[in-house]
Design a protein around this motif. Structure first.
Motif, mmCIF file in Angstrom:
data_model
loop_
_atom_site.group_PDB
_atom_site.id
_atom_site.type_symbol
_atom_site.label_atom_id
_atom_site.label_comp_id
_atom_site.label_asym_id
_atom_site.label_seq_id
_atom_site.Cartn_x
_atom_site.Cartn_y
_atom_site.Cartn_z
ATOM 1 N N MET A 140 0.839 -1.163 0.000
ATOM 2 C CA MET A 140 0.000 0.000 0.000
ATOM 3 C C MET A 140 0.893 1.238 0.000
ATOM 4 S SD MET A 140 -2.323 1.153 3.291
ATOM 5 C CE MET A 140 -1.604 -0.119 4.245
ATOM 6 N N LYS A 165 2.127 4.961 0.765
ATOM 7 C CA LYS A 165 1.979 5.867 1.901
ATOM 8 C C LYS A 165 2.701 7.152 1.574
ATOM 9 C CE LYS A 165 6.044 4.327 4.386
ATOM 10 N NZ LYS A 165 6.611 3.734 5.583
ATOM 11 N N SER A 166 2.302 8.214 2.274
ATOM 12 C CA SER A 166 3.006 9.481 2.114
ATOM 13 C C SER A 166 3.308 10.039 3.497
ATOM 14 C CB SER A 166 2.193 10.477 1.285
ATOM 15 O OG SER A 166 0.928 10.703 1.864
ATOM 16 N N THR A 207 2.077 10.033 8.985
ATOM 17 C CA THR A 207 2.077 9.188 7.795
ATOM 18 C C THR A 207 0.630 9.011 7.355
ATOM 19 O OG1 THR A 207 4.006 7.981 8.591
ATOM 20 C CG2 THR A 207 2.753 6.951 6.839
ATOM 21 N N LEU A 208 0.383 9.183 6.061
ATOM 22 C CA LEU A 208 -0.945 8.976 5.485
ATOM 23 C C LEU A 208 -0.905 7.706 4.654
ATOM 24 C CD1 LEU A 208 -3.844 9.907 4.757
ATOM 25 C CD2 LEU A 208 -2.798 11.291 2.936
ATOM 26 N N ALA A 209 -1.777 6.763 4.974
ATOM 27 C CA ALA A 209 -1.853 5.512 4.224
ATOM 28 C C ALA A 209 -3.310 5.066 4.157
ATOM 29 C CB ALA A 209 -1.001 4.435 4.892
ATOM 30 N N ASP A 210 -3.795 4.869 2.945
ATOM 31 C CA ASP A 210 -5.145 4.341 2.740
ATOM 32 C C ASP A 210 -6.204 5.182 3.468
ATOM 33 O OD1 ASP A 210 -6.769 2.526 1.414
ATOM 34 O OD2 ASP A 210 -6.814 1.137 3.113
ATOM 35 N N TYR A 222 -1.666 8.692 10.635
ATOM 36 C CA TYR A 222 -1.053 8.253 11.891
ATOM 37 C C TYR A 222 -0.116 9.367 12.324
ATOM 38 C CZ TYR A 222 -2.781 3.787 10.218
ATOM 39 O OH TYR A 222 -3.600 2.782 9.762
ATOM 40 N N ARG A 225 -10.151 8.382 1.672
ATOM 41 C CA ARG A 225 -9.128 8.122 0.667
ATOM 42 C C ARG A 225 -8.792 9.394 -0.080
ATOM 43 N NH1 ARG A 225 -8.241 2.577 -0.414
ATOM 44 N NH2 ARG A 225 -9.629 1.347 0.855
#
Length: 129
Positions: free
Chosen positions: A1, A3-4, A22-25, A29, A128
């Motif tokens: 997946m 992440k940015s 951290t941005l994921a899906d 976080y 999203r």
């Protein structure tokens, strides 16, 4: 997946190997956030309410940089150095979460700098990208 990494403008260099967020899906976080200024010095020494406000403002900036808001927060992990500060922390916390409250836990522990009275790590579901 994919992440940015989320780094708000003006963020100082962390004191350890981590990113502010951290941005994921569609989930942000936010790393454990301490009451640090741009030089990683503790602000509002001895004032748990002011430190809590500083920490929550920093968290808010990370979440907004990722495209969300404090209303998107689903979980907070709170670390305190003294239960005597619990009421002051809760008073400020309630200002940032006036409606439905996110899930959370709160534990007593030592923190990386003795002058820090609180640390909060956060999870926010912003959808999203």
């Amino acid at each position: 997946m994919p992440k940015s990494i989320v780094v708000p403008e003006g963020t100082s260099k962390p004191i350890a190997p981590f990113s502010p967020g951290t941005l994921a899906d569609g989930v942000v976080y936010v790393s454990g956030t301490l009451p640090f200024d741009r030089n990683n010095d503790v602000v509002h020494v001895g004032d748990a309410a002011a430190q809590t406000r500083h920490v929550l403002e920093t968290i808010k900036t990370v979440i907004e940089t990722a495209g969300g808001s404090m209303e998107d927060v689903t979980m907070n992990h709170i670390f305190l150095t003294d239960w005597a500060n619990y009421a002051a922390v809760n008073s400020v916390y309630a200002e940032y979460f006036p409606g439905d409250k996110p899930a959370r836990y709160c534990i007593l522990c030592g923190l990386v700098k003795p002058e820090a009275l609180i640390e909060i790590a956060t999870v926010a579901h912003i959808g999203r990208p």
